[in-house]
Motif scaffolding. Sequence first.
Motif, PDB file in Angstrom:
ATOM      1  N   SER A 177      81.546 -18.444  85.640  1.00  0.00           N
ATOM      2  CA  SER A 177      81.458 -19.326  84.465  1.00  0.00           C
ATOM      3  C   SER A 177      82.489 -20.456  84.491  1.00  0.00           C
ATOM      4  CB  SER A 177      81.610 -18.515  83.183  1.00  0.00           C
ATOM      5  OG  SER A 177      82.887 -17.919  83.116  1.00  0.00           O
ATOM      6  N   SER A 186      77.586 -26.937  79.507  1.00  0.00           N
ATOM      7  CA  SER A 186      77.458 -26.766  78.053  1.00  0.00           C
ATOM      8  C   SER A 186      77.915 -25.353  77.660  1.00  0.00           C
ATOM      9  CB  SER A 186      75.996 -26.951  77.641  1.00  0.00           C
ATOM     10  OG  SER A 186      75.231 -25.856  78.141  1.00  0.00           O
ATOM     11  N   ILE A 187      78.139 -25.164  76.358  1.00  0.00           N
ATOM     12  CA  ILE A 187      78.554 -23.844  75.857  1.00  0.00           C
ATOM     13  C   ILE A 187      77.499 -22.800  76.228  1.00  0.00           C
ATOM     14  CG2 ILE A 187      78.938 -22.511  73.724  1.00  0.00           C
ATOM     15  CD1 ILE A 187      80.263 -25.043  72.567  1.00  0.00           C
ATOM     16  N   ALA A 188      76.220 -23.161  76.087  1.00  0.00           N
ATOM     17  CA  ALA A 188      75.142 -22.206  76.395  1.00  0.00           C
ATOM     18  C   ALA A 188      75.135 -21.854  77.883  1.00  0.00           C
ATOM     19  CB  ALA A 188      73.797 -22.798  75.984  1.00  0.00           C
ATOM     20  N   GLN A 189      75.374 -22.846  78.728  1.00  0.00           N
ATOM     21  CA  GLN A 189      75.402 -22.570  80.180  1.00  0.00           C
ATOM     22  C   GLN A 189      76.577 -21.654  80.532  1.00  0.00           C
ATOM     23  OE1 GLN A 189      75.418 -26.734  81.418  1.00  0.00           O
ATOM     24  NE2 GLN A 189      73.427 -26.467  82.413  1.00  0.00           N
ATOM     25  N   ARG A 191      78.044 -19.542  78.572  1.00  0.00           N
ATOM     26  CA  ARG A 191      77.760 -18.199  78.043  1.00  0.00           C
ATOM     27  C   ARG A 191      76.807 -17.454  78.977  1.00  0.00           C
ATOM     28  NH1 ARG A 191      75.077 -19.124  73.392  1.00  0.00           N
ATOM     29  NH2 ARG A 191      76.935 -19.913  72.373  1.00  0.00           N
ATOM     30  N   ALA A 192      75.764 -18.135  79.434  1.00  0.00           N
ATOM     31  CA  ALA A 192      74.790 -17.492  80.326  1.00  0.00           C
ATOM     32  C   ALA A 192      75.466 -17.053  81.628  1.00  0.00           C
ATOM     33  CB  ALA A 192      73.647 -18.459  80.628  1.00  0.00           C
ATOM     34  N   ASN A 195      77.534 -13.948  81.085  1.00  0.00           N
ATOM     35  CA  ASN A 195      76.676 -12.753  81.044  1.00  0.00           C
ATOM     36  C   ASN A 195      76.203 -12.381  82.437  1.00  0.00           C
ATOM     37  OD1 ASN A 195      76.959 -12.584  78.281  1.00  0.00           O
ATOM     38  ND2 ASN A 195      75.102 -13.758  77.850  1.00  0.00           N
ATOM     39  N   CYS A 257      69.629 -13.590  83.338  1.00  0.00           N
ATOM     40  CA  CYS A 257      70.538 -14.461  82.569  1.00  0.00           C
ATOM     41  C   CYS A 257      70.404 -15.918  82.988  1.00  0.00           C
ATOM     42  CB  CYS A 257      71.998 -14.060  82.784  1.00  0.00           C
ATOM     43  SG  CYS A 257      72.422 -12.447  82.140  1.00  0.00           S
ATOM     44  N   ASP A 260      67.295 -20.152  82.227  1.00  0.00           N
ATOM     45  CA  ASP A 260      67.257 -21.567  81.844  1.00  0.00           C
ATOM     46  C   ASP A 260      67.779 -22.499  82.941  1.00  0.00           C
ATOM     47  OD1 ASP A 260      66.088 -21.164  79.428  1.00  0.00           O
ATOM     48  OD2 ASP A 260      67.989 -20.961  78.342  1.00  0.00           O
TER      49      ASP A 260
END
Length: 280
Positions: A177, A186-189, A191-192, A195, A257, A260
């Motif tokens: 990460s 991005s925050i979503a990337q 986070r993924a 995980n 995970c 996207d």
Amino acid sequence: METALAQVFENAPGIPKVLKEAMAYSLYAEGKRLRPILAGAGCEAVGGDRDLVAPLACAIEMIHTYSLIHDDLPAMDNDSLRRGRPTNHKVYGEAIAILAGDSLLTQAFTWLAQQSPIKTALTLEVIADLGHAAGMAGMAGGQVIDLQCEGKSDVMLEELEQLHRLKTGTLLEASASLGAKLVGASIAQVRALKNYGAAIGLAFQIADDILDIEGGKEIGKDVGSDVAKGKTTYPALLGLERSKSLAREWAEKAVACLHDFDAKADPLRQIATYTVERRV
Ligand code: GRG
């Protein structure tokens, strides 16, 4: 990665000869370099140039190498073989091995702060995140839980998972990460990818427990040492077959995970499979 790592003692005068030798002995031994590779792959998955995260990747490998040196000490796992060589303390003695580990840990943060080409608040954030992953609520904390569990016959599966999430997982999570975070994911990337890292951490650790039973000389460390130390392992709790399928399940969860992400994340997908198929 090897070229980048070769530079970490350059322009660093004044290191006592034996300390530099002991640090180099473990750092340049044959490791898989999984964590720095993950940092580069995490960066590329979000479209970054992996050269930008080379100092971060080096820092992560230095932290990992320190943890192996300390993990092998008589006060910890007391192992005699690592990365296909006698452990650091067997060659340099305990005191120098402790100091070589300390110096790799501190140099990791110095190197990252000095060499990161990304001179923004993001680098500071990444340094803090990396410290968190390696420290008391991460890898070092997990090591403490591991020591506390040693010799206990009633360790539950949930407890084992929690200990490995910290001891093995946090650094793998950070590797995948932070490589992306540093180049502006991005925050979503991020986070993924955390995980993803946590899931491959568990797959990797279960595979490690299996290799401790089924592995040969090529694993480069003592085979059978978990059982000898009274450690609770996945095969001890679940048996070999169930452990193998659980490792595969975690690898599949890791790949999921990445739904996207486009083809630039394919190396990360391949690494997930590698964590369970590896023989070293
Ligand atoms: C905090 C005093 C103090 C000591 C640190 C945190 C710690 C001791 C040890 C934890 C490190 C550890 C041994 C974790 C287990 C994870 C694991 C299976 C490591 C081996 O990683 P590989 O297989 O090794 O990637 P290579 O040699 O290929 O890099």
